[in-house]
Design a protein around this motif. Structure first.
Motif, short mmCIF file in Angstrom:
data_model
loop_
_atom_site.label_atom_id
_atom_site.label_comp_id
_atom_site.label_asym_id
_atom_site.label_seq_id
_atom_site.Cartn_x
_atom_site.Cartn_y
_atom_site.Cartn_z
N VAL A 139 -1.71 -4.70 2.19
CA VAL A 139 -2.93 -5.48 2.31
C VAL A 139 -2.54 -6.91 2.66
O VAL A 139 -1.67 -7.50 2.02
N ARG A 182 -4.91 -10.08 3.40
CA ARG A 182 -6.26 -10.63 3.55
C ARG A 182 -6.24 -12.15 3.47
O ARG A 182 -5.51 -12.73 2.67
N LEU A 186 0.82 -1.21 0.00
CA LEU A 186 0.00 0.00 0.00
C LEU A 186 0.86 1.26 0.00
O LEU A 186 0.63 2.18 -0.78
N ARG A 194 -4.88 -5.30 6.98
CA ARG A 194 -3.60 -4.65 6.68
C ARG A 194 -2.56 -5.10 7.69
O ARG A 194 -2.89 -5.48 8.81
N GLU A 233 3.29 -0.55 4.76
CA GLU A 233 2.02 -1.16 5.10
C GLU A 233 1.50 -1.87 3.86
O GLU A 233 1.67 -1.39 2.73
#
Length: 299
Positions: A291, A293, A239, A268, A289
């Motif tokens: 993602v 998931r 990100l 995150r 940072e």
């Protein structure tokens, strides 16, 4: 360069942007292991573009960037540089990377001419000598049976062939189902010496930027015993990315990338890294940072 350095030569060509206007550059775009442009490539190319517009003798001391859209490996990337400020001591640049008429990435970088100042740093953590660790070519085949695609080890090796990257411990995909400390270490250097026209201090910083996006989120996966996208138990993407360049270093000499994750939440995770020279000097700090998931149907 000799034939065995072809992957490094290809990477250097990738970072050698074409200048199409005073502050507009164009870079080739290549597929990473996944069908999008590797984030480290975009970050490194954007930093190259910024470096080519600053007064001589000033090197980047920090950068802050956001990944906005996946890069398309089928078309070039255009980098537009804004000359925000040229001060007596510091220079600031903003770079926007564009494909298909849309920004995919933007970066702000600050540059400074060298000056003397106060000095202190954290000590370098213990780590085994890099020569005692297996190369990626030696290590990756051990995990081929775990990967979603049996051709992934070879694709990963080809994508990273310009860099000699060695894990101190097992990578996340070698520790699936075994949660541990959210910490990882790798040694890295370019797969070949940088000499002649390539021995440019700014290029060493850009190459470290390229590598810095390869493994920084590993420590998040290790905390949960997840192997990542290569085994299909996590979907991830970068990100944002920030780096601070503290002391001179060479990208063609061994660097220890010490990485940890202080937190993961809300889809995150945060990764923090410190890059040390082999003799113990803290050269770079990195924070990213991403993602992180878990696919539906998994827990």
């Amino acid at each position: 360069m000799s034939s065995e350095l072809t992957p490094l030569h290809d990477l250097l060509d990738l970072l050698d942007l074409e200048r199409i206007e005073r502050d507009i550059f164009r870079g080739d775009s290549r597929a990473a292991v996944v069908p999008r442009v590797f984030g480290g490539q975009v970050a490194a190319q954007a930093l190259v573009a910024a470096c080519r517009t600053v007064p001589e003798g000033r090197l980047p001391h920090s950068l802050h960037a956001y990944f906005l859209r996946p890069g398309d490996p089928g078309v070039p990337i255009v980098y537009t540089v804004d000359r925000i400020r040229d001060g007596r001591s510091f220079t600031t640049r903003r770079v926007v990377a564009v494909q298909h008429g849309q920004p995919i990435f933007h970066l702000s970088a600050s540059f400074q001419a060298y000056e003397e100042g106060l000095e202190h740093q954290e000590p370098m953590p213990p780590a085994p000598d890099p020569e005692t660790l297996p190369t990626a070519e030696e290590a990756l085949p051990r995990y081929a049976h775990l990967f979603l695609d049996p051709e992934l080890p070879e694709r990963i090796h080809r994508a990273r062939a310009a860099v000699d990257l060695r894990y101190v411990d097992e990578p996340p995909f070698g520790r699936v189902g075994r949660p541990g400390e959210p910490r990882s270490q790798v040694w890295f250097r370019t797969n070949g010496k940088l000499d002649g026209d390539f021995d440019d201090p700014a290029l060493h910083l850009c190459l470290a930027t390229y590598v810095s996006d390869m493994t920084l989120l590993d420590s998040i996966l290790l905390a949960h015993g997840r192997g990542g996208w290569v085994v299909g138990d996590v979907v991830g993407a970068s990100l944002d990315h920030a780096m601070w360049f503290h002391r001179p270093f060479r990208a063609d000499e061994w660097l220890l990338y010490d990485q940890e994750s202080p937190t993961a939440q809300g889809g995150r995770g945060l990764g923090k890294g410190r890059i040390f020279t082999r003799d113990g000097r803290l050269a770079v700090s990195v924070i990213q940072e991403g993602v992180v998931r878990v696919p539906r149907g998994q827990s």
